[in-house]
Design a protein around this motif. Sequence first.
Motif, PDB file in Angstrom:
ATOM      1  N   ALA A 132      -3.336   4.524  -5.269  1.00 23.56           N
ATOM      2  CA  ALA A 132      -3.907   4.340  -3.934  1.00 23.56           C
ATOM      3  C   ALA A 132      -4.727   3.049  -3.932  1.00 23.56           C
TER       4      ALA A 132
ATOM      5  N   ILE B 179      -2.355  -4.950   4.198  1.00 22.88           N
ATOM      6  CA  ILE B 179      -1.707  -3.642   4.073  1.00 22.88           C
ATOM      7  C   ILE B 179      -0.201  -3.797   3.863  1.00 22.88           C
TER       8      ILE B 179
ATOM      9  N   VAL C 147       0.438  -3.933   0.290  1.00 18.28           N
ATOM     10  CA  VAL C 147       0.420  -2.596  -0.309  1.00 18.28           C
ATOM     11  C   VAL C 147       1.791  -1.939  -0.127  1.00 18.28           C
ATOM     12  N   GLU C 148       2.323  -2.057   1.084  1.00 19.90           N
ATOM     13  CA  GLU C 148       3.648  -1.480   1.357  1.00 19.90           C
ATOM     14  C   GLU C 148       4.732  -2.187   0.540  1.00 19.90           C
TER      15      GLU C 148
ATOM     16  N   CYS D 176       3.860   1.114  -2.546  1.00 15.83           N
ATOM     17  CA  CYS D 176       2.843   2.169  -2.526  1.00 15.83           C
ATOM     18  C   CYS D 176       3.039   3.076  -1.315  1.00 15.83           C
ATOM     19  N   THR D 177       2.564   4.308  -1.459  1.00 15.97           N
ATOM     20  CA  THR D 177       2.637   5.262  -0.357  1.00 15.97           C
ATOM     21  C   THR D 177       1.255   5.647   0.164  1.00 15.97           C
ATOM     22  N   TRP D 178       0.222   5.310  -0.601  1.00 12.34           N
ATOM     23  CA  TRP D 178      -1.153   5.658  -0.206  1.00 12.34           C
ATOM     24  C   TRP D 178      -1.977   4.394  -0.017  1.00 12.34           C
ATOM     25  N   LEU D 179      -3.013   4.521   0.850  1.00 10.85           N
ATOM     26  CA  LEU D 179      -4.037   3.478   0.998  1.00 10.85           C
ATOM     27  C   LEU D 179      -5.399   4.179   0.983  1.00 10.85           C
TER      28      LEU D 179
ATOM     29  N   THR E 107       0.903   1.274  10.201  1.00  5.89           N
ATOM     30  CA  THR E 107       1.388   1.646   8.866  1.00  5.89           C
ATOM     31  C   THR E 107       1.667   3.138   8.786  1.00  5.89           C
ATOM     32  N   GLU E 108       2.629   3.459   7.911  1.00  7.69           N
ATOM     33  CA  GLU E 108       2.868   4.885   7.634  1.00  7.69           C
ATOM     34  C   GLU E 108       2.228   5.305   6.326  1.00  7.69           C
ATOM     35  N   LEU E 109       1.481   4.409   5.693  1.00 12.38           N
ATOM     36  CA  LEU E 109       0.801   4.770   4.440  1.00 12.38           C
ATOM     37  C   LEU E 109      -0.089   5.993   4.672  1.00 12.38           C
TER      38      LEU E 109
ATOM     39  N   ARG F  61       2.024  -1.173  -9.693  1.00 13.52           N
ATOM     40  CA  ARG F  61       2.272   0.175  -9.164  1.00 13.52           C
ATOM     41  C   ARG F  61       3.195   0.964 -10.089  1.00 13.52           C
TER      42      ARG F  61
END
Length: 218
Positions: free
Chosen positions: A7, A22, A25-26, A30-33, A60-62, A211
């Motif tokens: 995360a 962000i 991150v995607e 990654c799936t979490w923030l 975002t869908e995180l 990751r």
Amino acid sequence: MGSPILAPSMLAADHTRLAEDIKLVEAAGCTWLHVDIMDGHFVPNLTFGPQTVADLRPKTELFLDVHLMLAQPQHFVEAFAKAGADQITIHVEPSYDVGACLDQLKDLGVKRGVVINPRTPAEAVEPYLREVDIVLAMTVQPGFGGQSFQQDVLEKTAQIAKWRESLGLDFRIEVDGGVNAENAPLCRAKGVDTFVAGTAFFKSEDRSLFRKNIETLD
Ligand code: DX5
Ligand code: ZN
């Protein structure tokens, strides 16, 4: 123990261009923030408010893991849940009714968890283990990114992992503060399945590899 999840912490992003960071991150897969909320009372710093979460939500869908470092979280959980937090964690140290605040979170329909500071004993979360989705053990004194990882906290994650097993529960165990590729395997060996990383993630030359290194730990 759950499969490992990284995360990344938005605290280490550029706060003038959160939406762009962000995307990094995607892009790393990654799936979490992790979103750090500070009030200048419980911790000596200020960060984001519910509006930040609300503005990020449609971008975002995180999975938004919102860590409330607030003296009075019960007054703010509804605002963060309505803003689009997927999970909200609350500290056990301040003086307020933690159990009642966990009930509020249940009613709001978000995942919920409790957090302990490095010097707070593991026993402080024991009463809540049957109710939570996650227990966060801080590996630095909260308030600032970029601090050194406190390895002795892993004795507590090992204890909490033992309780998880003996009680037949499946909550996650998360560490936050100074986490990097070197200490993540030590955390994993002590029951940790959820890894917050701010500085180490954003400063990494290959975030996707960072990751993968975390999320493939046995
Ligand atoms: C500290 C925050 C952390 C912080 C971690 O108070 O709760 O989430 O962003 O940052 P690093 O990984 O830089 O220690
Ligand atoms: Zn945090």
